[in-house]
Motif scaffolding. Sequence first.
Motif, PDB file in Angstrom:
ATOM      1  N   LEU A 148       4.911   9.123  -0.536  1.00  0.00           N
ATOM      2  CA  LEU A 148       4.831   9.438   1.122  1.00  0.00           C
ATOM      3  C   LEU A 148       5.021   8.304   1.477  1.00  0.00           C
ATOM      4  N   ILE A 149       4.559   7.140   1.682  1.00  0.00           N
ATOM      5  CA  ILE A 149       5.003   6.286   2.106  1.00  0.00           C
ATOM      6  C   ILE A 149       4.325   4.721   1.837  1.00  0.00           C
ATOM      7  N   ARG A 150       5.153   3.568   2.009  1.00  0.00           N
ATOM      8  CA  ARG A 150       4.358   2.536   1.953  1.00  0.00           C
ATOM      9  C   ARG A 150       4.671   1.044   2.669  1.00  0.00           C
ATOM     10  N   GLY A 159      11.624  -3.852  -8.085  1.00  0.00           N
ATOM     11  CA  GLY A 159      11.471  -4.716  -7.832  1.00  0.00           C
ATOM     12  C   GLY A 159       9.867  -3.614  -7.486  1.00  0.00           C
ATOM     13  N   ILE A 160       8.450  -4.668  -7.471  1.00  0.00           N
ATOM     14  CA  ILE A 160       7.234  -4.168  -7.563  1.00  0.00           C
ATOM     15  C   ILE A 160       6.497  -3.163  -5.586  1.00  0.00           C
ATOM     16  N   ASN A 161       7.119  -3.913  -5.114  1.00  0.00           N
ATOM     17  CA  ASN A 161       7.639  -2.305  -4.105  1.00  0.00           C
ATOM     18  C   ASN A 161       7.602  -0.810  -4.268  1.00  0.00           C
ATOM     19  N   SER A 162       9.056  -1.070  -5.056  1.00  0.00           N
ATOM     20  CA  SER A 162       9.350   0.200  -4.977  1.00  0.00           C
ATOM     21  C   SER A 162       8.671   1.517  -5.598  1.00  0.00           C
ATOM     22  N   PRO A 163       8.387   2.206  -4.889  1.00  0.00           N
ATOM     23  CA  PRO A 163       7.943   3.642  -5.027  1.00  0.00           C
ATOM     24  C   PRO A 163       7.978   4.161  -6.729  1.00  0.00           C
ATOM     25  N   LEU A 164       7.063   4.709  -6.810  1.00  0.00           N
ATOM     26  CA  LEU A 164       6.626   5.367  -8.640  1.00  0.00           C
ATOM     27  C   LEU A 164       7.480   6.514  -8.076  1.00  0.00           C
ATOM     28  N   HIS A 165       8.123   6.714  -8.900  1.00  0.00           N
ATOM     29  CA  HIS A 165       8.784   8.404  -9.022  1.00  0.00           C
ATOM     30  C   HIS A 165       8.189   9.373  -9.914  1.00  0.00           C
ATOM     31  N   PHE A 166       7.183  10.477  -9.832  1.00  0.00           N
ATOM     32  CA  PHE A 166       6.773  10.676 -10.842  1.00  0.00           C
ATOM     33  C   PHE A 166       6.820  12.131 -11.646  1.00  0.00           C
ATOM     34  N   GLY A 167       6.629  12.397 -13.092  1.00  0.00           N
ATOM     35  CA  GLY A 167       7.048  13.568 -14.238  1.00  0.00           C
ATOM     36  C   GLY A 167       6.620  14.376 -13.509  1.00  0.00           C
ATOM     37  N   ASN A 168       6.787  15.973 -13.991  1.00  0.00           N
ATOM     38  CA  ASN A 168       5.421  17.139 -13.152  1.00  0.00           C
ATOM     39  C   ASN A 168       3.705  16.720 -14.230  1.00  0.00           C
ATOM     40  N   GLY A 169       3.965  15.716 -14.953  1.00  0.00           N
ATOM     41  CA  GLY A 169       2.669  15.497 -15.896  1.00  0.00           C
ATOM     42  C   GLY A 169       2.467  17.128 -16.853  1.00  0.00           C
ATOM     43  N   LEU A 208       0.703  -1.701  -0.098  1.00  0.00           N
ATOM     44  CA  LEU A 208       0.024   0.063   0.015  1.00  0.00           C
ATOM     45  C   LEU A 208       0.643   1.296   0.010  1.00  0.00           C
ATOM     46  N   PHE A 209       0.449   2.649  -0.445  1.00  0.00           N
ATOM     47  CA  PHE A 209       1.507   3.219  -0.719  1.00  0.00           C
ATOM     48  C   PHE A 209       0.156   4.867  -0.836  1.00  0.00           C
ATOM     49  N   TRP A 210       0.564   5.685  -0.477  1.00  0.00           N
ATOM     50  CA  TRP A 210      -0.176   6.944  -0.144  1.00  0.00           C
ATOM     51  C   TRP A 210       0.676   8.031  -1.284  1.00  0.00           C
ATOM     52  N   TYR A 211       0.523   9.089  -1.949  1.00  0.00           N
ATOM     53  CA  TYR A 211       0.840   9.956  -2.492  1.00  0.00           C
ATOM     54  C   TYR A 211       0.189  11.083  -2.720  1.00  0.00           C
ATOM     55  N   LYS A 212       0.870  12.160  -2.814  1.00  0.00           N
ATOM     56  CA  LYS A 212       0.236  13.472  -3.069  1.00  0.00           C
ATOM     57  C   LYS A 212       0.812  14.008  -4.062  1.00  0.00           C
ATOM     58  N   GLN A 213      -0.671  14.644  -4.758  1.00  0.00           N
ATOM     59  CA  GLN A 213      -0.100  15.713  -5.619  1.00  0.00           C
ATOM     60  C   GLN A 213       0.269  16.895  -6.044  1.00  0.00           C
ATOM     61  N   ALA A 216       8.362   5.990 -13.550  1.00  0.00           N
ATOM     62  CA  ALA A 216       9.257   4.944 -13.267  1.00  0.00           C
ATOM     63  C   ALA A 216       9.681   5.058 -11.762  1.00  0.00           C
ATOM     64  N   ARG A 217      10.653   3.705 -12.041  1.00  0.00           N
ATOM     65  CA  ARG A 217      10.895   3.455 -10.396  1.00  0.00           C
ATOM     66  C   ARG A 217      13.012   3.042 -10.627  1.00  0.00           C
TER      67      ARG A 217
END
Lengths: 115, 117
Positions: free
Chosen positions: A48-50, B101-111, A34-39, B96-97
């Motif tokens: 934010l957290i995993r 690993g699927i449990n690694s958080p994604l890092h997002f672009g600013n859209g 589970l994750f939380w993200y802030k936009q 992208a990560r």
Amino acid sequence: AQKVTQAQTEISVVEKEDVTLDCVYETRDTTYYLFWYKQPPSGELVFLIRRNSFDEQNEISGRYSWNFQKSTSSFNFTITASQVVDSAVYFCALILTSGTYKYIFGTGTRLKVLA
Amino acid sequence: GAVVSQHPSRVICKSGTSVKIECRSLDFQATTMFWYRQFPKQSLMLMATSNEGSKATYEQGVEKDKFLINHASLTLSTLTVTSAHPEDSSFYICSARDVDGINSPLHFGNGTRLTVT
């Protein structure tokens, strides 16, 4: 079916109030994350957290805290002493370790913190 | 921390033209990048998974001939909206990560906010 529900579409609070954002998920998998993200208004989602499904310890990071309860399939997020900079859309997400490993995002909660 | 850069941040184009959106991982290599679409006040919808050196994997209902994805290097993926129409107007976000690993958080672009007139 896999699903993440954020029932609160929009919340408004006054600065310094505490606020809790709810997240309820559905899955039959026993292992998941589970994750939380802030936009913020700028658009970029910020991690934010995993939390993995085997770790039910609550976590606190500064003014942020998370309450994970498998018994109710909830992963709620509390901001203490909210600030205007906390204004953003917050997304809860679920990723399974089986199948396609895709993120399942909730619909987001828009938090407005008023000065 | 890991940074994903997306360009342009805003684009307005005329109906029928094509628009290319770039997504770059600035300080890490990404064999896989993800393209999302977000409608106003709605959640993120995964459009496709971009794989370096191979074809992208599209989600059900996403037209691959309309949304062309190219992942030519380990740091760059592009999404081209071909023959854009007003209904393609939306917010497009890549991610992208930096760690496998699927449990690694994604890092997002600013859209990228696309407006088709």
